[in-house]
Design a protein around this motif. Structure first.
Motif, PDB file in Angstrom:
ATOM      1  N   LEU A 142       0.819  -1.200   0.000  1.00 29.04           N
ATOM      2  CA  LEU A 142       0.000   0.000   0.000  1.00 29.04           C
ATOM      3  C   LEU A 142       0.863   1.263   0.000  1.00 29.04           C
ATOM      4  CD1 LEU A 142      -2.788   1.266   0.067  1.00 29.04           C
ATOM      5  CD2 LEU A 142      -2.760   1.081   2.560  1.00 29.04           C
ATOM      6  N   ILE A 143       1.937   1.241   0.761  1.00 22.97           N
ATOM      7  CA  ILE A 143       2.859   2.385   0.771  1.00 22.97           C
ATOM      8  C   ILE A 143       3.421   2.615  -0.630  1.00 22.97           C
ATOM      9  CG2 ILE A 143       5.114   3.185   1.604  1.00 22.97           C
ATOM     10  CD1 ILE A 143       4.475   1.802   4.262  1.00 22.97           C
ATOM     11  N   GLN A 144       3.766   1.521  -1.307  1.00 20.57           N
ATOM     12  CA  GLN A 144       4.286   1.635  -2.673  1.00 20.57           C
ATOM     13  C   GLN A 144       3.247   2.231  -3.612  1.00 20.57           C
ATOM     14  OE1 GLN A 144       3.413  -1.042  -5.218  1.00 20.57           O
ATOM     15  NE2 GLN A 144       4.727  -0.284  -6.840  1.00 20.57           N
ATOM     16  N   VAL A 145       1.979   1.818  -3.467  1.00 21.33           N
ATOM     17  CA  VAL A 145       0.899   2.351  -4.307  1.00 21.33           C
ATOM     18  C   VAL A 145       0.680   3.833  -4.021  1.00 21.33           C
ATOM     19  CG1 VAL A 145      -1.593   2.240  -4.748  1.00 21.33           C
ATOM     20  CG2 VAL A 145      -0.260   0.135  -4.597  1.00 21.33           C
ATOM     21  N   MET A 146       0.738   4.221  -2.746  1.00 18.50           N
ATOM     22  CA  MET A 146       0.574   5.633  -2.387  1.00 18.50           C
ATOM     23  C   MET A 146       1.690   6.482  -3.002  1.00 18.50           C
ATOM     24  SD  MET A 146      -0.520   5.102   1.603  1.00 18.50           S
ATOM     25  CE  MET A 146      -0.407   6.846   2.012  1.00 18.50           C
ATOM     26  N   ILE A 147       2.902   5.945  -3.013  1.00 18.67           N
ATOM     27  CA  ILE A 147       4.030   6.662  -3.626  1.00 18.67           C
ATOM     28  C   ILE A 147       3.811   6.800  -5.128  1.00 18.67           C
ATOM     29  CG2 ILE A 147       6.500   6.534  -4.144  1.00 18.67           C
ATOM     30  CD1 ILE A 147       6.882   5.134  -1.441  1.00 18.67           C
ATOM     31  N   VAL A 148       3.347   5.726  -5.767  1.00 13.31           N
ATOM     32  CA  VAL A 148       3.076   5.762  -7.207  1.00 13.31           C
ATOM     33  C   VAL A 148       2.044   6.831  -7.535  1.00 13.31           C
ATOM     34  CG1 VAL A 148       2.021   4.487  -9.121  1.00 13.31           C
ATOM     35  CG2 VAL A 148       3.711   3.377  -7.688  1.00 13.31           C
ATOM     36  N   LEU A 149       0.939   6.833  -6.801  1.00 12.31           N
ATOM     37  CA  LEU A 149      -0.118   7.805  -7.051  1.00 12.31           C
ATOM     38  C   LEU A 149       0.344   9.227  -6.762  1.00 12.31           C
ATOM     39  CD1 LEU A 149      -3.213   5.921  -5.559  1.00 12.31           C
ATOM     40  CD2 LEU A 149      -2.690   6.304  -7.970  1.00 12.31           C
ATOM     41  N   GLY A 150       1.166   9.377  -5.727  1.00 11.13           N
ATOM     42  CA  GLY A 150       1.644  10.702  -5.358  1.00 11.13           C
ATOM     43  C   GLY A 150       2.674  11.274  -6.309  1.00 11.13           C
ATOM     44  N   GLY A 153       1.258   8.456 -10.885  1.00 12.02           N
ATOM     45  CA  GLY A 153       0.597   7.246 -11.363  1.00 12.02           C
ATOM     46  C   GLY A 153       1.560   6.232 -11.940  1.00 12.02           C
ATOM     47  N   ALA A 154       1.054   5.025 -12.173  1.00 13.39           N
ATOM     48  CA  ALA A 154       1.893   3.917 -12.616  1.00 13.39           C
ATOM     49  C   ALA A 154       2.522   4.149 -13.986  1.00 13.39           C
ATOM     50  CB  ALA A 154       1.069   2.630 -12.644  1.00 13.39           C
ATOM     51  N   ASN A 155       1.954   5.046 -14.772  1.00 19.04           N
ATOM     52  CA  ASN A 155       2.476   5.286 -16.116  1.00 19.04           C
ATOM     53  C   ASN A 155       3.465   6.446 -16.192  1.00 19.04           C
ATOM     54  OD1 ASN A 155       0.841   3.224 -17.395  1.00 19.04           O
ATOM     55  ND2 ASN A 155      -0.912   4.581 -17.043  1.00 19.04           N
ATOM     56  N   GLY A 156       3.852   6.961 -15.043  1.00 21.61           N
ATOM     57  CA  GLY A 156       4.817   8.060 -15.057  1.00 21.61           C
ATOM     58  C   GLY A 156       5.468   8.300 -13.716  1.00 21.61           C
ATOM     59  N   ASP A 310      -3.739   3.997 -12.986  1.00 18.87           N
ATOM     60  CA  ASP A 310      -2.823   4.818 -12.184  1.00 18.87           C
ATOM     61  C   ASP A 310      -2.289   4.087 -10.961  1.00 18.87           C
ATOM     62  OD1 ASP A 310      -2.909   7.158 -13.773  1.00 18.87           O
ATOM     63  OD2 ASP A 310      -4.855   7.689 -12.933  1.00 18.87           O
ATOM     64  N   ALA A 311      -3.124   3.226 -10.357  1.00 22.30           N
ATOM     65  CA  ALA A 311      -2.734   2.515  -9.134  1.00 22.30           C
ATOM     66  C   ALA A 311      -2.132   1.151  -9.430  1.00 22.30           C
ATOM     67  CB  ALA A 311      -3.936   2.368  -8.208  1.00 22.30           C
ATOM     68  N   GLY A 312      -1.874   0.859 -10.690  1.00 25.34           N
ATOM     69  CA  GLY A 312      -1.271  -0.422 -11.043  1.00 25.34           C
ATOM     70  C   GLY A 312      -2.167  -1.618 -10.799  1.00 25.34           C
ATOM     71  N   GLY A 313      -3.484  -1.409 -10.821  1.00 24.54           N
ATOM     72  CA  GLY A 313      -4.418  -2.515 -10.634  1.00 24.54           C
ATOM     73  C   GLY A 313      -4.891  -2.692  -9.209  1.00 24.54           C
ATOM     74  N   ILE A 335      -5.447   9.708  -1.731  1.00 26.41           N
ATOM     75  CA  ILE A 335      -4.194   9.242  -1.125  1.00 26.41           C
ATOM     76  C   ILE A 335      -4.251   9.401   0.398  1.00 26.41           C
ATOM     77  CG2 ILE A 335      -1.700   9.606  -1.009  1.00 26.41           C
ATOM     78  CD1 ILE A 335      -1.811  10.600  -3.898  1.00 26.41           C
ATOM     79  N   ILE A 336      -4.869  10.488   0.857  1.00 25.21           N
ATOM     80  CA  ILE A 336      -5.028  10.685   2.304  1.00 25.21           C
ATOM     81  C   ILE A 336      -5.916   9.587   2.895  1.00 25.21           C
ATOM     82  CG2 ILE A 336      -6.014  12.211   4.066  1.00 25.21           C
ATOM     83  CD1 ILE A 336      -5.189  14.582   2.312  1.00 25.21           C
ATOM     84  N   CYS A 337      -6.979   9.230   2.186  1.00 29.75           N
ATOM     85  CA  CYS A 337      -7.839   8.127   2.635  1.00 29.75           C
ATOM     86  C   CYS A 337      -7.031   6.827   2.746  1.00 29.75           C
ATOM     87  CB  CYS A 337      -9.005   7.931   1.665  1.00 29.75           C
ATOM     88  SG  CYS A 337     -10.227   9.248   1.701  1.00 29.75           S
ATOM     89  N   LEU A 338      -6.161   6.586   1.780  1.00 23.40           N
ATOM     90  CA  LEU A 338      -5.299   5.405   1.836  1.00 23.40           C
ATOM     91  C   LEU A 338      -4.347   5.485   3.015  1.00 23.40           C
ATOM     92  CD1 LEU A 338      -4.416   4.983  -1.960  1.00 23.40           C
ATOM     93  CD2 LEU A 338      -6.046   3.639  -0.623  1.00 23.40           C
ATOM     94  N   GLY A 339      -3.930   6.711   3.369  1.00 23.00           N
ATOM     95  CA  GLY A 339      -3.085   6.898   4.541  1.00 23.00           C
ATOM     96  C   GLY A 339      -3.791   6.499   5.822  1.00 23.00           C
ATOM     97  N   VAL A 340      -5.083   6.782   5.902  1.00 23.75           N
ATOM     98  CA  VAL A 340      -5.885   6.357   7.061  1.00 23.75           C
ATOM     99  C   VAL A 340      -5.882   4.843   7.174  1.00 23.75           C
ATOM    100  CG1 VAL A 340      -8.221   6.301   8.024  1.00 23.75           C
ATOM    101  CG2 VAL A 340      -7.341   8.409   7.008  1.00 23.75           C
ATOM    102  N   VAL A 341      -6.042   4.186   6.040  1.00 25.61           N
ATOM    103  CA  VAL A 341      -6.020   2.720   6.021  1.00 25.61           C
ATOM    104  C   VAL A 341      -4.634   2.199   6.398  1.00 25.61           C
ATOM    105  CG1 VAL A 341      -6.285   0.668   4.575  1.00 25.61           C
ATOM    106  CG2 VAL A 341      -7.860   2.607   4.309  1.00 25.61           C
ATOM    107  N   ALA A 342      -3.587   2.862   5.903  1.00 31.17           N
ATOM    108  CA  ALA A 342      -2.215   2.424   6.181  1.00 31.17           C
ATOM    109  C   ALA A 342      -1.916   2.438   7.679  1.00 31.17           C
ATOM    110  CB  ALA A 342      -1.223   3.311   5.433  1.00 31.17           C
ATOM    111  N   VAL A 343      -2.386   3.466   8.386  1.00 28.79           N
ATOM    112  CA  VAL A 343      -2.186   3.525   9.837  1.00 28.79           C
ATOM    113  C   VAL A 343      -2.908   2.361  10.516  1.00 28.79           C
ATOM    114  CG1 VAL A 343      -2.617   4.866  11.938  1.00 28.79           C
ATOM    115  CG2 VAL A 343      -1.844   6.021   9.859  1.00 28.79           C
ATOM    116  N   ALA A 344      -4.126   2.066  10.062  1.00 32.55           N
ATOM    117  CA  ALA A 344      -4.886   0.939  10.618  1.00 32.55           C
ATOM    118  C   ALA A 344      -4.147  -0.375  10.393  1.00 32.55           C
ATOM    119  CB  ALA A 344      -6.277   0.882   9.984  1.00 32.55           C
TER     120      ALA A 344
END
Length: 497
Positions: A142-150, A153-156, A310-313, A335-344
């Motif tokens: 998930l951290i890797q996906v958050m970095i990609v989106l931030g 996206g996966a294509n750049g 963008d999120a690589g699937g 991405i912030i919502c994903l951060g909430v999940v990451a803490v959980a």
């Protein structure tokens, strides 16, 4: 009688928890500083529906989609409740850190006790290790996906290699190990934080996601749409539904933590069962609400599962990112919502390590672990990089741990049907019926989660669950026949007669 012995007797008189533990054969070595709320908090934090639902949503989306998840969750919650009730009843009678393997020893009968204890213990601890690995690996992903989106996206954006992901995973494990070296009071605080974070996080996301979304799925889609377009060669609806249950079952896993924490809990014969039942009930409710909210923004399943998005699937990451991007022109909110999940997930990982350490402590106390003397020492302060690998971890952890759950329940309803002496919490005349339902459900799950997950079967999509679970069975039985049966006698009494 020595002064020390007199003191122990006096303590046992004023402390019913210590007295009961001594009756079960153990000295009070762990500090008993947890309340019923703290005990519940550890289980609820470990179950962590934010973790389970989010990280396995791709599985549910592929195998049946919305209907499979939202309705399948209710089916799983009902049968899983029977497992939890049976475990709570046994926990009330035998409140020890050993939990499942101790229960099997007491319920299997004198002649079979050592073997039953040995098999249950190894299924329990290996499944817990695998579960901990899956949770923390999912956080690294998930951290890797958050970095990609931030980063575009996966294509750049920056797409970390599997070695970077594994490095993140290793760092997480080290950090969690350090956290679990803290005194039990600090860990208790972390457990309560987990309850707050999961409940508040679910509430915020459940309200926020539908409000932000410009496009929302209809109620009919959420509860009746059955996805058979999975590119996995599976089209039979019953088969697909069976595979889709893994998401729900994994998301409600881990409530044996309340049993493993009983030697550190006050009024353990009541607090332990309460922790099990309350954590399962609330997780079932909150999880379903969260699942429905997430599914409300699922409008294009093929796109969400497409590895070129963008999120690589990563379906939920893409859904949240797109939802905020369409509304505000930026996906930062997602991405912030994903951060909430990451803490959980991080708190869930910490609770996993806590539960693992207590199980390892108890199993080592009875000499069943290699280097048991080392693992049994107490702290003086009290205290594969791919989606295929992750899917294997999830499946093995779920199947293995539920087998460990079912074994003592099976002995309860067979060998110990008449001899079982219940604790303060018991199911009365419904005990045997609920127990058999629980055992039958776990037997069905074991078969279902061992089936091929795609056709034709290849090395890339092979389901390693039967290999791993069968391997644990083969190795534990082999070790028993060749060696352990000569010395392992089950739970070892460490109090003076």
């Amino acid at each position: 009688m020595s002064r020390h012995s007199v003191l122990e007797v006096e303590l046992s008189v004023v402390d019913p928890d210590q007295a009961r533990l001594q009756q079960l054969g153990y000295k009070q070595e762990l500090k008993r500083g947890l309340s019923v709320v703290s005990n519940f908090a550890f289980s609820f934090s470990l179950i962590s529906v934010l973790t389970g639902v989010t990280t396995t949503y791709n599985t549910g989306l592929r195998y049946g989609g919305p209907a499979s998840m939202t309705l399948g969750w209710l089916v799983v919650a009902a049968f899983n409740g029977c497992v939890a009730l049976s475990m709570a009843e046994i926990c009330s009678a035998y409140p020890t850190s050993g939990g499942l393997y101790y229960w099997s020893a007491k319920l299997a009968g004198k002649g079979r006790a050592p073997f039953a204890s040995w098999i249950t213990g190894w299924f329990n601890i290996v499944a817990q290790w695998t579960g901990t690995a899956s949770v923390n690996f999912s956080l690294a992903q998930l951290i890797q996906v958050m970095i990609v989106l931030g980063t575009g996206g996966a294509n750049g954006g920056y797409l970390a290699s599997k070695y970077v992901v594994l490095s993140i995973y290793g760092a997480i494990l080290i950090l969690l190990g350090l956290i679990n070296s803290l005194p039990i009071q600090r860990l208790s605080w972390l457990g309560k934080l987990g309850v707050f974070w999961n409940t508040t996080g679910v509430f915020v996301l459940v309200v926020l996601i539908p409000v932000v979304a410009k496009e929302r799925a209809s109620m009919e889609f959420i509860f009746t749409h059955f996805n058979t377009d999975n590119d996995l060669g599976i089209r039979h609806k019953a088969y697909i539904l069976a595979m889709g249950l893994l998401m729900s079952q994994y998301s409600l896993l881990g409530y044996d933590t309340s049993a493993h924490m009983t030697e550190e809990t006050k009024n353990a014969d009541r607090s332990g069962p309460t922790g099990i039942m309350t954590s399962v009930a609330l997780a079932s409710i909150f999880g379903w609400i969260y699942l429905v909210a997430l599914t409300s923004v699922v409008t294009d399943i093929p796109y969400l599962l497409n590895p070129n998005n963008d999120a690589g699937g990563y379906a939920i990451a893409q859904a949240l990112y797109s939802t905020f991007h369409k509304r505000y022109g930026s996906g930062v909110g997602g991405i912030i919502c994903l951060g909430v999940v990451a803490v959980a997930i991080f708190i869930c990982g910490a609770a996993n390590v806590t539960s693992d350490s207590r199980m390892g402590y108890a199993f080592s106390r009875d000499g069943a672990m290699p280097f048991s003397r080392f693992w049994h020492r107490l702290n003086k302060h009290e205290s594969l990089g791919s989606q295929v690998a992750f899917q294997a971890m999830v499946s093995v952890a779920t199947t293995g741990l539920y087998i460990a759950y079912a074994l003592p329940i099976f002995f309860r309803v067979t060998t110990a049907r008449k001899s079982f002496v219940p604790g303060p919490f018991n199911l009365g005349r419904y005990s045997v019926l609920v127990g058999w339902v629980a055992v039958a459900w776990v037997a069905l799950l074991t078969v279902l989660f061992s089936l091929p997950v795609a056709y034709p079967v290849t090395q890339a999509n092979f389901n390693y669950t039967p290999v791993a679970v069968g391997g644990v069975l083969l190795l534990s039985v082999g070790a028993w026949v060749s060696n352990a049966r000569f010395w392992f006698q089950g739970p070892i009494t460490n109090v003076d007669s």
